[in-house]
Design an enzyme around this catalytic site. Sequence first.
Site, PDB file in Angstrom:
ATOM      1  N   TYR A 147    -129.686  -6.569 -21.664  1.00 54.50           N
ATOM      2  CA  TYR A 147    -128.295  -6.590 -22.495  1.00 54.50           C
ATOM      3  C   TYR A 147    -128.745  -6.852 -23.943  1.00 54.50           C
ATOM      4  CZ  TYR A 147    -124.022  -7.812 -24.607  1.00 54.50           C
ATOM      5  OH  TYR A 147    -122.719  -7.923 -24.819  1.00 54.50           O
ATOM      6  N   LYS A 155    -122.394   6.071 -20.239  1.00 51.32           N
ATOM      7  CA  LYS A 155    -123.135   6.980 -20.887  1.00 51.32           C
ATOM      8  C   LYS A 155    -124.325   6.326 -21.606  1.00 51.32           C
ATOM      9  CE  LYS A 155    -123.241  11.954 -21.984  1.00 51.32           C
ATOM     10  NZ  LYS A 155    -124.372  11.974 -21.441  1.00 51.32           N
ATOM     11  N   TYR A 166    -131.968   5.376 -21.975  1.00 52.32           N
ATOM     12  CA  TYR A 166    -133.016   5.364 -20.956  1.00 52.32           C
ATOM     13  C   TYR A 166    -133.862   7.126 -20.977  1.00 52.32           C
ATOM     14  CZ  TYR A 166    -131.590   0.620 -19.272  1.00 52.32           C
ATOM     15  OH  TYR A 166    -130.887  -0.322 -19.680  1.00 52.32           O
TER      16      TYR A 166
END
Length: 168
Positions: free
Chosen positions: A90, A129, A135
Amino acid sequence: MSVVVRKAIESDCQGILDLITELAVYEKMEDQVKMKVETLREDGFGNEKYFQCFVAENQENGSSKLIGYVLYYYIYSTWEGKCIYMEDLYVSPEYRGRGIGSKLMGSVCKTAVEKKCARVHFAVLGWNKPSIDYYKRQDAIDLTEEEDWHLFRLTGSAIEKMAAKCDL
């Protein structure tokens, strides 16, 4: 802006908890956060360490503020051996898009290389999304798409019910 990514220390626990809470708000799950600073201290910096953590710290004008974190722990694959599970990655919204998340994730991946881990696992909410796209750009494999794996969880009474079946 001067951002440093470093291994978390015990005195970072309040800042990490603040970021965990920010993440929970972002994921629309703030009511599920039960974590306490004391628990983070004990579990991450006590005699038995249940997690590891890197933090991103903005160091400006003689002050510093935690602006991101990545929390991970070791797991084991019966097929390949040592692995890492990345529980959270995060970065506070106002600091995104500056490569900080990549540095945090890179720190975990560097640890995986150093410890000879075969995999780095993590989960992403289906609606997220931007993270899924990020990723995938890092060549991560979506196991739901590729191998049809489903993630399950036992909690509370379900854990107790299963534990009662054990004769140990």
